[in-house]
Design an enzyme around this catalytic site. Structure first.
Site, PDB file in Angstrom:
ATOM      1  CD  GLU A  90      -2.331   1.199   2.883  1.00  0.00           C
ATOM      2  OE1 GLU A  90      -3.170   2.092   3.150  1.00  0.00           O
ATOM      3  OE2 GLU A  90      -2.013   0.292   3.690  1.00  0.00           O
ATOM      4  CB  ILE A 131       0.916   5.345   3.652  1.00  0.00           C
ATOM      5  CG1 ILE A 131       0.302   3.963   3.908  1.00  0.00           C
ATOM      6  CG2 ILE A 131       0.413   6.351   4.685  1.00  0.00           C
ATOM      7  CD1 ILE A 131       0.659   3.376   5.274  1.00  0.00           C
ATOM      8  CG  ASP A 183      15.133  -1.495  13.236  1.00  0.00           C
ATOM      9  OD1 ASP A 183      15.769  -0.897  14.125  1.00  0.00           O
ATOM     10  OD2 ASP A 183      15.494  -1.519  12.040  1.00  0.00           O
TER      11      ASP A 183
END
Length: 329
Positions: free
Chosen positions: A128, A130, A233
């Site tokens: 996707e 964004i 992370d």
């Protein structure tokens, strides 16, 4: 891992308390792999991606290892990372991590769509796109959303993950283990100190690190540790916001672990007081949190030492020595 580089506008990714009762962990199927074609990325976009035309391809950010592009189509935009040097396994692990976080329906992450091999070698991941906002996410909202993800993401297999992955470009072993102290000692600290010995001949880090691992159990007394889904992370380069100001987290190194381990990159994440206040309202702080904090920083300092050299060694050895004194080891 600090040397990550930006997804969409920030990152193309290198290659950065009690939990509620466990919810059964469903075994994940391998992430969908694409068949080979001359251009499997465009083929997927124009078939399963439901686009009829690609109107533009634009590079996004930059990367030491992966290339990132935005594909604009009449069905919307897609974010694509490619790497001509590695097979699909690294991107497949990333996709499984993104999907696990996405399925908690808590904090926003890019939804992964497809992983596959490139025709003449290498691999890709389509996810996707964004659109990012102009500022970083609200710290209070970020803390709450992250805690909600930790609260929702549970495993009944223990600590680990369905696949091994990478933290930066360092392999991260995620073999399932029922005991957190054993998992963290063997697959996190133990792996890194052995790597330091193998790469640099650093017997001091290795020997003192082994002493710490063998004696660190008292740091976990009187607490209950249940597996929580971690990003793994979480530093500033992997945190942003969408155009509505909602927090977005990127480029994970996911596994199920002690939720406090999520703060291991806090030394370059910029978490403020409002972040922790909101987080602990959802996931209450456990006794001894402050004493364990540096233990979780240590994993990432060791990883940076192994990736980028001696500039990070002094921080790692200082933490190890401080704990050895504290524990009379």
């Amino acid at each position: 891992m600090v040397a990550h580089v930006g997804l969409i506008s920030l990152s193309a990714s290198l290659p950065s308390m009690p939990c509620l009762p466990r919810i059964g962990f469903t075994k994940r199927r391998p992430f969908p792999m694409a068949a080979l074609s001359d251009d499997p990325v465009q083929e997927w976009i124009l078939t399963e991606g439901k686009a009829t035309q690609i109107t533009g391809i634009r590079p996004v950010g930059g990367g030491c290892i992966n290339l990132a592009n935005r594909y604009d189509t009449d069905a919307g935009s897609f974010f694509v990372k490619t790497n001509r040097s590695i097979g699909p396994s690294m991107f497949e692990a990333e996709a499984i991590g993104l999907d696990a976080m996405y399925e908690t329906r808590t904090i926003r992450v890019p939804k992964p769509f497809k992983v596959g091999p490139l025709r003449n070698g290498g691999s890709y991941i389509i996810m996707e796109y964004i659109e990012f906002g102009s500022s970083r996410s609200n710290q209070s909202v970020l803390g709450r959303k992250l805690a909600e993800m930790h609260k929702a993401g549970k495993s009944d297999k223990g600590f680990g993950f369905p696949v091994n992955n990478t933290v930066g470009s360092t392999p991260q072993i995620n073999t399932w283990c029922s005991d957190w102290i054993q998992f963290y000692g063997e697959h996190r600290l133990g792996y890194q100190i052995k790597l330091a010995q193998d790469q640099y001949g650093d017997s001091t880090i290795y020997q003192n690190g082994q002493r710490l691992i063998k004696n660190m159990a008292p740091l976990f007394e009187d607490i209950v540790i249940e597996p929580c889904l971690l990003h793994g992370d979480l530093w500033s380069g992997n945190i942003t916001s969408d155009k509505n100001g909602e927090p977005v987290i990127l480029d994970p190194a996911c596994y199920y672990g002690h939720n406090e381990a999520e703060f291991g990159m806090s030394w370059c994440a910029g978490f403020g007081g409002s972040f922790y206040t909101s987080y602990f309202e959802v996931m209450p702080k456990q006794p001894g949190f402050e004493k364990r904090r540096d233990l979780y920083l240590l994993y990432h300092y060791l990883n940076h030492y192994n990736l980028f050299g001696s500039g990070y060694r002094s921080s790692a050895i200082s933490i190890i020595d401080d704990y050895l004194r504290m524990l009379n080891a």
